[in-house]
Scaffold this motif. Sequence first.
Motif, PDB file in Angstrom:
ATOM      1  N   THR A 138     -43.094  -5.714  20.204  1.00 61.94           N
ATOM      2  CA  THR A 138     -43.389  -6.270  19.069  1.00 61.94           C
ATOM      3  C   THR A 138     -44.564  -7.243  19.238  1.00 61.94           C
ATOM      4  N   GLU A 168     -45.468  -2.859   8.334  1.00 55.15           N
ATOM      5  CA  GLU A 168     -44.163  -2.837   8.226  1.00 55.15           C
ATOM      6  C   GLU A 168     -43.683  -1.888   7.112  1.00 55.15           C
ATOM      7  N   GLY A 224     -36.874  -6.713  14.472  1.00 55.19           N
ATOM      8  CA  GLY A 224     -37.425  -6.349  13.229  1.00 55.19           C
ATOM      9  C   GLY A 224     -37.769  -4.810  13.172  1.00 55.19           C
TER      10      GLY A 224
END
Length: 572
Positions: free
Chosen positions: A266, A294, A405
Amino acid sequence: MPLPSSTFLRLLQRTSTGRICLTALLILTGCTREDPTDPVSPSRLIPKSCWFDTEASWPTTQCFMMEVPEDHAKPEGRKIQFPVVRFFAEISDPDKEPLLHLGAGGPGASLGLEPQNASDWLWVNYSSMTVEDGRDLIVMDPRGTGMASPKLSCDEFIEDADLAFTRRLSSDEEARVFTYSMERCYSRLSEIADLSQYNSAVVAQDVEALRQALGIPKLNLYGVSYSTRYALTVARDFPESVRAMVLNSAVFPEIIYTQTLPKDVTAAYQRGVDYCRKDKDCNKRYPDLEQRLEARVQALDESPLVVKTGNIRAGQQYPFVLSGQRLLRVLFQALYNEGFYKELPAIIEELESDQAELLKPSIASFMGLVLDPNFGDAAGISHFCFEEAPFVDFDEASQLAAKSGILGSSVRADIDMMQMQCRIWAMPAAPMLESQAIQTQVPTLVMHGALDPVLSVDDADAARKKLPNHQWVLFPELSHDVISASECAEQAAADFLDRPESSIAESVLSCRKEELERQAQLEAKIAELESQRAQERAQEKGEQTPLPDEASRADGQRHTPTVSGSRYTENP
């Protein structure tokens, strides 16, 4: 170094005295006569005609296959071979020990010694510190990879992946496909190889056997990515055999990379979007990149995009199905090259229009690794399952991945795949020694790029401090494999090898400043030319001529080629 799930992604190549001994055959193994009372070595260096073409401009080149026991504890057992190529210095300096390049990393990556791949990049990237400086260069593929015999490549994975990436599959479906691939691969290769004998400690024994066969008292060692772990292991197990080491984008055994994988992956994407955010003009043109990326990942997972590219199979259009998870994998691989950071904003913007023309080169590069028949991925799994997996807390790693995430979503499948691979391989665990810091007294140069996506600069900085006799050079603007990206990095290595006791910090800083200035000037010139071409195209079409600054932003930002020279970048 690819992600530790190397098979799943193929991510995650004269003598030292300057005298040639002439006997009945030309054998470059030293000039000493054998004592008939000496024990017969279970290893031997076999001279071969080079299996690739050389150019007149190349250094004098000698090729070998090095034969060693597969299990060094059983010298009378099965033998294996790995390729060795020696490039002789233009003018040999008897006081300069050869440099041994320990392979392309991976683990499992081929250095490119195959007949169809071999080119002058095998030596030209290292010429300043070797053949042009009176020092021979020796390169090798480690056991199980590239030109080695046996080559432990999972053909089953290649066949399945070739089909799988043209299909819309969920992460679970992909996992089932590749689990079946691994089961078939293990079943086949375990019949011809003892897969427990493919790890860093055994490669270090191979290197020591090679040194003895060459008749060289001490070697200088060069490692890039995972092959730096080989160098460290040789220095630990055979300290009297090593004069100095150059570690390029180093892998340290005490860092449990799988444990830090969610954070590191990430962080790599974050650096990619921050690269634009920190530039006023780029941030103005491409705002909110992280959120947009995203959103693209989620949208592509729901409705994948078919990207047809002709750069994967010659003469054919390959219909790569781009899901969100596959996008993350393609981008992560691309971030191994610092030049990609400038391309990322425009790629994200184009994907928002369901187009992927700008992404095609990165898809081709990704698939090139996935389908590389010379990648010893089975050997890579053996390394991982022996010397890293036993020290991983997979429950903790999975929990961290679950919290990482959208941009960390592909890591969750990777961690599951790593555990599956090790269950299939049923590898014995390495002793605790293989997870401990190597505190060798061998003089060591550690070079690292701050943009490295897989080897955190903070982790490397902490680990290198445990080396009692080292120098550290950080390149803030570079990513993985700094020597392939900067002539200053190569010159730093050359200076260090000549005088390991002398500091190189000032000379590197000065060299790098000038190198970046030249690069900026060249990039500005390219942008100017692109602007002129944009104006000419507009005039030919009878359109309004764009203002120079608009042309630079509209055309140069998107299409200006990245200036990184023509230096070969080794597979990670």
